[in-house]
Design a protein around this motif. Structure first.
Motif, PDB file in Angstrom:
ATOM      1  N   ASN A 395       0.831  -1.202   0.000  1.00  0.00           N
ATOM      2  CA  ASN A 395       0.000   0.000   0.000  1.00  0.00           C
ATOM      3  C   ASN A 395       0.868   1.255   0.000  1.00  0.00           C
ATOM      4  OD1 ASN A 395      -2.778   1.104   2.166  1.00  0.00           O
ATOM      5  ND2 ASN A 395      -2.069   1.868   0.209  1.00  0.00           N
ATOM      6  N   ALA A 396       1.941   1.242   0.801  1.00  0.00           N
ATOM      7  CA  ALA A 396       2.858   2.389   0.840  1.00  0.00           C
ATOM      8  C   ALA A 396       3.521   2.595  -0.516  1.00  0.00           C
ATOM      9  CB  ALA A 396       3.918   2.177   1.916  1.00  0.00           C
ATOM     10  N   GLY A 397       3.851   1.503  -1.205  1.00  0.00           N
ATOM     11  CA  GLY A 397       4.460   1.605  -2.525  1.00  0.00           C
ATOM     12  C   GLY A 397       3.533   2.252  -3.539  1.00  0.00           C
ATOM     13  N   ARG A 398       2.254   1.884  -3.483  1.00  0.00           N
ATOM     14  CA  ARG A 398       1.292   2.489  -4.411  1.00  0.00           C
ATOM     15  C   ARG A 398       1.127   3.987  -4.142  1.00  0.00           C
ATOM     16  NH1 ARG A 398       0.480   1.483  -9.223  1.00  0.00           N
ATOM     17  NH2 ARG A 398       0.565   3.741  -9.448  1.00  0.00           N
ATOM     18  N   ILE A 399       1.068   4.359  -2.870  1.00  0.00           N
ATOM     19  CA  ILE A 399       0.967   5.775  -2.514  1.00  0.00           C
ATOM     20  C   ILE A 399       2.206   6.527  -2.986  1.00  0.00           C
ATOM     21  CG2 ILE A 399       0.856   7.415  -0.589  1.00  0.00           C
ATOM     22  CD1 ILE A 399      -0.741   5.271   0.952  1.00  0.00           C
ATOM     23  N   SER A 400       3.381   5.911  -2.795  1.00  0.00           N
ATOM     24  CA  SER A 400       4.621   6.551  -3.206  1.00  0.00           C
ATOM     25  C   SER A 400       4.642   6.810  -4.710  1.00  0.00           C
ATOM     26  CB  SER A 400       5.819   5.687  -2.803  1.00  0.00           C
ATOM     27  OG  SER A 400       7.033   6.266  -3.224  1.00  0.00           O
ATOM     28  N   LEU A 401       4.161   5.869  -5.502  1.00  0.00           N
ATOM     29  CA  LEU A 401       4.096   6.053  -6.948  1.00  0.00           C
ATOM     30  C   LEU A 401       3.107   7.152  -7.328  1.00  0.00           C
ATOM     31  CD1 LEU A 401       4.141   2.387  -8.330  1.00  0.00           C
ATOM     32  CD2 LEU A 401       5.886   4.135  -8.689  1.00  0.00           C
ATOM     33  N   ASP A 402       1.929   7.099  -6.709  1.00  0.00           N
ATOM     34  CA  ASP A 402       0.874   8.044  -7.072  1.00  0.00           C
ATOM     35  C   ASP A 402       1.182   9.470  -6.627  1.00  0.00           C
ATOM     36  OD1 ASP A 402      -0.536   5.966  -8.200  1.00  0.00           O
ATOM     37  OD2 ASP A 402      -1.820   5.648  -6.459  1.00  0.00           O
ATOM     38  N   GLU A 403       1.795   9.602  -5.453  1.00  0.00           N
ATOM     39  CA  GLU A 403       2.026  10.929  -4.886  1.00  0.00           C
ATOM     40  C   GLU A 403       3.480  11.374  -4.993  1.00  0.00           C
ATOM     41  OE1 GLU A 403       0.379  11.166  -0.957  1.00  0.00           O
ATOM     42  OE2 GLU A 403      -1.571  10.322  -1.583  1.00  0.00           O
ATOM     43  N   LYS A 404       4.321  10.500  -5.565  1.00  0.00           N
ATOM     44  CA  LYS A 404       5.734  10.821  -5.812  1.00  0.00           C
ATOM     45  C   LYS A 404       6.436  11.317  -4.550  1.00  0.00           C
ATOM     46  CE  LYS A 404       4.958  11.896 -10.696  1.00  0.00           C
ATOM     47  NZ  LYS A 404       3.594  11.327 -10.690  1.00  0.00           N
ATOM     48  N   ARG A 405       6.352  10.490  -3.500  1.00  0.00           N
ATOM     49  CA  ARG A 405       6.972  10.845  -2.221  1.00  0.00           C
ATOM     50  C   ARG A 405       7.269   9.584  -1.418  1.00  0.00           C
ATOM     51  NH1 ARG A 405       3.598  10.235   2.195  1.00  0.00           N
ATOM     52  NH2 ARG A 405       1.350  10.050   1.774  1.00  0.00           N
ATOM     53  N   PRO A 406       8.186   9.676  -0.446  1.00  0.00           N
ATOM     54  CA  PRO A 406       8.384   8.560   0.473  1.00  0.00           C
ATOM     55  C   PRO A 406       7.164   8.405   1.376  1.00  0.00           C
ATOM     56  CG  PRO A 406      10.233  10.083   0.531  1.00  0.00           C
ATOM     57  CD  PRO A 406       9.142  10.772  -0.210  1.00  0.00           C
ATOM     58  N   VAL A 407       6.912   7.187   1.815  1.00  0.00           N
ATOM     59  CA  VAL A 407       5.787   6.911   2.717  1.00  0.00           C
ATOM     60  C   VAL A 407       6.326   6.197   3.953  1.00  0.00           C
ATOM     61  CG1 VAL A 407       3.586   5.721   3.010  1.00  0.00           C
ATOM     62  CG2 VAL A 407       4.162   6.752   0.800  1.00  0.00           C
ATOM     63  N   GLY A 408       6.010   6.727   5.118  1.00  0.00           N
ATOM     64  CA  GLY A 408       6.462   6.121   6.369  1.00  0.00           C
ATOM     65  C   GLY A 408       5.517   5.044   6.862  1.00  0.00           C
ATOM     66  N   ILE A 409       6.074   4.093   7.609  1.00  0.00           N
ATOM     67  CA  ILE A 409       5.293   3.025   8.249  1.00  0.00           C
ATOM     68  C   ILE A 409       5.651   3.014   9.729  1.00  0.00           C
ATOM     69  CG2 ILE A 409       4.789   0.547   8.348  1.00  0.00           C
ATOM     70  CD1 ILE A 409       5.712   0.295   5.470  1.00  0.00           C
TER      71      ILE A 409
END
Length: 419
Positions: A395-409
């Protein structure tokens, strides 16, 4: 001894993995007669399963599917009954036929879900709320929030909920996991998995629209990495990158934005040592060459504090060369399709088979009162609870692609969150 009653079971999904049948006819992959239905037909022969059903969206497929199963399974293997109840009717189309078929089941019955990724959550939730045991193919859900909800629901209704991460049952992967955990702190993991461009034809209806290649393929090796690092390290950040241009071109013509190859770079933090951090790179593609001799290229490398592991599951020292088709690498450790000496199906030791049988056994044991669903969390099995970090990373990977940013967990109040 407790009475282990046979399990009534509904198959959700009529495609390649269930039946070996695709929108263009019989599959040309290494799953020409499927995995799910064949396994369940055999488990019925062995006395573990009773009534079987199958549900899809378009009932007009069922006459061809029945003919395919009769010709390629019933006429090949001895004593294998390929009958099943089907939903919707042969002249009907109903995207919510799964509700009609689930409504006909009783609490304690089971559902296996092999449908497009974006439908998993709705079907699994409906089944669990009806008191049914659930086996859902990977990825369990596309959203972490949905995964967490299924954990809560399965506990509330006291049912088994497994994710079909069959690579946990691959003997080579299982042995490698034990050895990796003996190599001290985690340092680096690199995984590659791909399938040929022909898969874009098989999955054209949903590729790039309802899911992506990372959810579909990288889910395998992300889960293996999470399994190895369970209680050793946790993911903290995901950055994704993608290649494109092949899937959206002729002859595949997938929708604009469909990625060809997706890479996730994930930071991991040791749970025992603040100074030890690791990184993992998970890459998946469905634009591999068409005639490379393997359907799924799959290998990974693990580097620990005290050593490393390199594993290639596509080339297992077993290859066959034929004049017309060239060289092919086979993997009978996954599904063995050649009959036994007596003419019966002989694939019970394949890890594709074992994955489904483990779920059937778990559901029967819970129904008999000799186990609780929570018991399987402690056994390292791919329960909905044990697979939550796989969904978090995807899910974080998809957000990162769509929003062009790192995603924290991170964890908040005992539950994993993305930020």
């Amino acid at each position: 001894m407790a009475n282990l009653n046979k399990l009534n079971l509904l198959m959700c999904g009529t495609g390649e993995y269930t039946t070996g049948w695709t929108r263009s006819g019989a599959s040309k992959s290494d799953k020409k007669i499927g995995v799910v239905a064949l396994t369940l037909f055999d488990l019925r022969r062995l006395g573990k399963v009773d009534k079987l059903g199958m549900v899809g969206v378009n009932g007009s497929k069922f006459p061809e599917i029945r003919a395919h199963l009769q010709h390629n399974i019933a006429q090949i293997y001895k004593d294998l009954d390929v009958s099943f109840d089907s939903f919707p009717g042969d002249t009907e189309t109903d995207p919510e036929a799964y509700k009609v078929s689930i409504d006909k089941l009783n609490p304690g019955d089971a559902v296996v879900i092999f449908t497009p990724d974006n439908t998993h959550y709705a079907i699994a939730r409906y089944a669990i709320e009806h008191g049914l045991h659930v086996l859902v193919t990977k990825p369990a859900t596309q959203l972490l929030s949905h995964h967490l909800e299924l954990i809560d629901l399965s506990r509330k209704h006291n049912v088994v909920c497994f994710v079909e991460h069959h690579k946990r049952y691959d003997p080579a992967y299982g042995d490698a996991r034990v050895r990796a955990r003996e190599l001290g702190e985690f340092n680096f993991f690199n995984a590659w998995m791909s399938q040929p461009k022909s898969q874009l034809e098989t999955f054209q209806a949903w590729a790039g629209k309802d899911s992506d290649i990372s959810y579909y393929l990288s889910s395998h090796h992300i889960d293996i990495c999470c399994w190895i690092l369970q209680d050793k390290a946790v993911p903290t950040r995901v950055v994704a990158s993608a290649a494109s241009g092949i899937a959206t071109s002729k002859p595949y013509n997938c929708i604009p934005g469909t990625e060809d190859t997706i890479t996730l770079l994930v930071d991991w933090q040791s749970v025992k040592s603040l100074k030890h951090k690791g990184t993992a790179v998970y890459t998946a593609s469905w634009t591999a060459p068409l005639k490379s001799g393997i359907h799924s290229a799959q290998h990974w490398y693990y580097l620990g504090e005290k050593g490393d592991i390199n594993i290639d599951q596509a080339h297992r020292g077993y290859d066959v060369t034929v004049d017309d088709t060239g060289k092919t690498w086979y993997n009978p450790f996954y599904m063995k399709y050649s009959p036994s000496e007596s003419g019966h199906f002989d694939g019970q030791r394949g890890y594709g088979y074992i994955s489904i049988e483990k779920f059937v056994d778990a559901a029967r044991n819970v129904n008999a009162g000799i186990a609780q669903p929570s018991d399987f969390d402690a056994q390292g099995l791919p329960t909905i609870t044990n697979t939550v970090l796989t969904t978090a990373i995807l899910n974080a990977g998809r957000i990162s692609l769509d929003e062009k940013r790192p995603v924290g967990i991170s964890k908040d109040g005992g539950k994993w969150i993305l930020h």
